[in-house]
Design a protein around this motif. Structure first.
Motif, PDB file in Angstrom:
ATOM      1  N   PRO A 174       1.127  -1.330   0.225  1.00  0.00           N
ATOM      2  CA  PRO A 174       0.129   0.165   0.131  1.00  0.00           C
ATOM      3  C   PRO A 174       0.673   1.390   0.058  1.00  0.00           C
ATOM      4  O   PRO A 174       0.280   2.429  -0.236  1.00  0.00           O
ATOM      5  N   GLY A 175       2.003   1.277   0.180  1.00  0.00           N
ATOM      6  CA  GLY A 175       2.800   2.655   0.348  1.00  0.00           C
ATOM      7  C   GLY A 175       3.357   2.654   1.633  1.00  0.00           C
ATOM      8  O   GLY A 175       2.433   1.724   2.861  1.00  0.00           O
ATOM      9  N   TRP A 176       3.619   3.817   2.237  1.00  0.00           N
ATOM     10  CA  TRP A 176       4.404   4.697   3.468  1.00  0.00           C
ATOM     11  C   TRP A 176       3.719   5.190   3.367  1.00  0.00           C
ATOM     12  O   TRP A 176       3.260   6.615   3.144  1.00  0.00           O
ATOM     13  N   VAL A 177       2.334   4.636   4.074  1.00  0.00           N
ATOM     14  CA  VAL A 177       0.471   5.742   4.852  1.00  0.00           C
ATOM     15  C   VAL A 177       1.497   5.923   5.231  1.00  0.00           C
ATOM     16  O   VAL A 177       1.404   5.472   7.098  1.00  0.00           O
ATOM     17  N   LYS A 178       0.555   7.174   5.544  1.00  0.00           N
ATOM     18  CA  LYS A 178      -0.388   8.427   7.108  1.00  0.00           C
ATOM     19  C   LYS A 178      -0.880   7.759   7.765  1.00  0.00           C
ATOM     20  O   LYS A 178      -2.530   8.711   7.562  1.00  0.00           O
ATOM     21  N   THR A 179      -0.657   7.185   8.628  1.00  0.00           N
ATOM     22  CA  THR A 179      -1.584   5.888   9.545  1.00  0.00           C
ATOM     23  C   THR A 179      -0.718   6.060  11.174  1.00  0.00           C
ATOM     24  O   THR A 179       0.308   5.751  11.098  1.00  0.00           O
ATOM     25  N   ASP A 180      -1.756   5.258  12.397  1.00  0.00           N
ATOM     26  CA  ASP A 180      -0.644   5.260  13.241  1.00  0.00           C
ATOM     27  C   ASP A 180       0.256   4.192  12.729  1.00  0.00           C
ATOM     28  O   ASP A 180       1.101   4.206  13.944  1.00  0.00           O
ATOM     29  N   GLY A 183       3.982   6.464  10.571  1.00  0.00           N
ATOM     30  CA  GLY A 183       3.507   7.397  11.643  1.00  0.00           C
ATOM     31  C   GLY A 183       3.338   8.359  11.191  1.00  0.00           C
ATOM     32  O   GLY A 183       3.273   8.391   9.992  1.00  0.00           O
ATOM     33  N   ASP A 184       4.197   9.822  11.818  1.00  0.00           N
ATOM     34  CA  ASP A 184       4.102  10.844  11.340  1.00  0.00           C
ATOM     35  C   ASP A 184       4.805  10.975  10.058  1.00  0.00           C
ATOM     36  O   ASP A 184       4.853  12.326   8.666  1.00  0.00           O
ATOM     37  N   GLN A 185       6.456   9.992   9.205  1.00  0.00           N
ATOM     38  CA  GLN A 185       7.113  10.771   8.629  1.00  0.00           C
ATOM     39  C   GLN A 185       6.877  10.305   6.945  1.00  0.00           C
ATOM     40  O   GLN A 185       7.224  10.226   5.899  1.00  0.00           O
ATOM     41  N   ALA A 186       6.100   9.048   7.032  1.00  0.00           N
ATOM     42  CA  ALA A 186       4.907   8.689   6.036  1.00  0.00           C
ATOM     43  C   ALA A 186       5.162   9.407   5.314  1.00  0.00           C
ATOM     44  O   ALA A 186       5.051  10.984   5.423  1.00  0.00           O
ATOM     45  N   VAL A 187       4.653   8.788   3.541  1.00  0.00           N
ATOM     46  CA  VAL A 187       5.275  10.324   2.065  1.00  0.00           C
ATOM     47  C   VAL A 187       3.308   9.796   1.924  1.00  0.00           C
ATOM     48  O   VAL A 187       3.213  11.047   1.204  1.00  0.00           O
ATOM     49  N   LEU A 188       2.829   9.021   2.170  1.00  0.00           N
ATOM     50  CA  LEU A 188       1.502   9.046   1.373  1.00  0.00           C
ATOM     51  C   LEU A 188      -0.030   9.362   1.765  1.00  0.00           C
ATOM     52  O   LEU A 188      -0.128   8.142   3.398  1.00  0.00           O
ATOM     53  N   VAL A 190      -3.503   7.963   3.404  1.00  0.00           N
ATOM     54  CA  VAL A 190      -4.881   7.607   3.944  1.00  0.00           C
ATOM     55  C   VAL A 190      -5.394   7.091   2.400  1.00  0.00           C
ATOM     56  O   VAL A 190      -5.514   6.103   1.374  1.00  0.00           O
ATOM     57  N   GLU A 191      -5.707   8.869   2.396  1.00  0.00           N
ATOM     58  CA  GLU A 191      -7.258   8.171   0.791  1.00  0.00           C
ATOM     59  C   GLU A 191      -6.094   7.873  -0.336  1.00  0.00           C
ATOM     60  O   GLU A 191      -7.291   6.815  -1.290  1.00  0.00           O
ATOM     61  N   ASP A 192      -4.895   8.532  -0.761  1.00  0.00           N
ATOM     62  CA  ASP A 192      -4.598   8.068  -1.882  1.00  0.00           C
ATOM     63  C   ASP A 192      -4.093   6.595  -2.354  1.00  0.00           C
ATOM     64  O   ASP A 192      -4.310   5.982  -3.336  1.00  0.00           O
ATOM     65  N   SER A 193      -3.850   6.077  -1.025  1.00  0.00           N
ATOM     66  CA  SER A 193      -3.601   5.450  -0.498  1.00  0.00           C
ATOM     67  C   SER A 193      -4.856   3.460  -1.224  1.00  0.00           C
ATOM     68  O   SER A 193      -4.763   3.259  -1.584  1.00  0.00           O
ATOM     69  N   ALA A 194      -5.537   4.176  -0.811  1.00  0.00           N
ATOM     70  CA  ALA A 194      -6.829   3.454  -1.041  1.00  0.00           C
ATOM     71  C   ALA A 194      -7.236   3.688  -1.969  1.00  0.00           C
ATOM     72  O   ALA A 194      -7.760   2.289  -2.961  1.00  0.00           O
ATOM     73  N   ARG A 195      -7.440   4.922  -2.781  1.00  0.00           N
ATOM     74  CA  ARG A 195      -7.205   4.887  -4.428  1.00  0.00           C
ATOM     75  C   ARG A 195      -7.201   4.091  -5.668  1.00  0.00           C
ATOM     76  O   ARG A 195      -7.444   3.951  -5.783  1.00  0.00           O
ATOM     77  N   GLY A 196      -5.124   3.929  -4.827  1.00  0.00           N
ATOM     78  CA  GLY A 196      -4.760   2.863  -5.938  1.00  0.00           C
ATOM     79  C   GLY A 196      -4.983   1.471  -5.362  1.00  0.00           C
ATOM     80  O   GLY A 196      -4.957   0.810  -6.224  1.00  0.00           O
ATOM     81  N   LEU A 197      -5.151   1.234  -4.132  1.00  0.00           N
ATOM     82  CA  LEU A 197      -5.481  -0.364  -4.014  1.00  0.00           C
ATOM     83  C   LEU A 197      -6.786  -0.581  -4.434  1.00  0.00           C
ATOM     84  O   LEU A 197      -6.941  -1.815  -5.101  1.00  0.00           O
TER      85      LEU A 197
END
Length: 222
Positions: A174-180, A183-188, A190-197
C-alpha cells in the motif's frame, strides 16, 4: 466485500471509499470504532489472531456471497531489532499478519466461490520482499518483515490452490501510508493509498492471481 482491520487507518478508509462507490461493506475489527461508520457499512467483531473468532465470523456469514476479501489487519513489533524482540511478541505478529489472513481465506472460501468477483487482496508490504525489501529501507522490525514475507508465500500458494474456483489472490503493497502504523514521517495520504489499491483490486483478473503489486499496479520482486 469484507475488510479486516477496518476500525481505523487504511482499512477504515477502504471501507469508506468502497461504500461511497455503492458497495455493501462488512467492516471487521477487534472492537467497535469510536467513530461510527456511515452508509453501506456493517460492522462485525473479529480478532484475526484468534482462530475461534475467525470461525465464528464464518458461521455468521454462512452462505452469504462475498465478492472481495481484503486482509488488511496487521500489527508491528513493539521492540524491533535483533536483540530486542521477544519470542512471544514475534509469534503474535506472525499470528496476526500471516496466519490470520490464511485462516480467513480458508474459512470464507465458500462465500467467495458464490460471489461475483472472487478476489482475495492480502495487504502485504515491500518490507517483506526478498529482492527489494532492504533497498533504501533501514527498518529492523524482524517480526513484521518475516510476517509479510510469509504472507507473500501464503498468497502465492493460495493463488495456486484457489484457481480451480476462479478466485484471484493478490499481494499488495500500500506504500508508506500516514496512519498510526505508518507514522508521521510517512509520505502517502491514506486516501491516496486506498484509491490506488481499489483500482488494482477492482481490475484484477485470474491472470493476475499470485502477483505482488504496488498500489499503482507495478510488480514487485519477490
Amino acid at each position: 466485500m469484507l475488510i479486516t482491520g477496518a476500525a481505523r487507518g487504511l482499512g477504515r478508509e477502504l471501507a469508506r471509499q468502497y461504500a461511497q462507490q455503492g458497495w455493501q461493506v462488512i467492516a471487521c475489527g477487534r472492537a467497535h470504532p469510536a467513530q461510527a461508520f456511515e452508509g453501506r457499512i456493517e460492522f462485525h467483531p473479529l480478532d484475526v489472531a484468534d482462530p475461534a473468532s475467525i470461525l465464528d465470523l464464518a458461521t455468521r456469514l454462512g452462505g452469504r456471497p462475498l465478492d472481495v476479501l481484503v486482509n488488511n489487519a496487521a500489527i508491528r513489533s513493539g521492540n524491533p531489532g535483533l536483540y530486542r524482540f521477544a519470542p512471544d511478541e514475534f509469534l503474535k505478529v506472525m499470528r496476526t499478519n500471516t496466519l490470520g489472513p490464511l485462516l480467513l481465506a480458508r474459512a470464507l472460501r465458500p462465500n467467495l466461490v458464490v460471489g461475483r468477483m472472487g478476489v482475495i487482496a492480502n495487504i502485504g508490504s515491500r518490507a517483506g520482499s526478498m529482492a527489494e525489501g532492504l533497498i533504501d529501507d533501514y527498518d529492523d522490525d524482524y517480526a513484521y518483515r518475516c510476517s509479510k514475507a510469509a504472507l507473500n508465500m501464503a498468497s502465492a500458494q493460495l493463488a495456486q490452490d484457489l484457481r480451480v474456483d476462479g478466485i484471484t489472490v493478490l499481494s499488495l503493497h500500500p506504500g508508506w501510508v500516514k496512519t498510526d502504523m505508518g507514522g508521521d514521517q510517512a509520505v502517502l495520504a491514506v486516501e491516496d493509498s486506498a484509491r490506488g489499491l481499489r483500482m488494482v483490486i477492482d481490475s484484477a483478473t485470474i491472470e493476475n492471481s499470485g502477483s505482488f503489486q504496488t498500489l499503482d499496479g507495478t510488480h514487485i520482486g519477490w
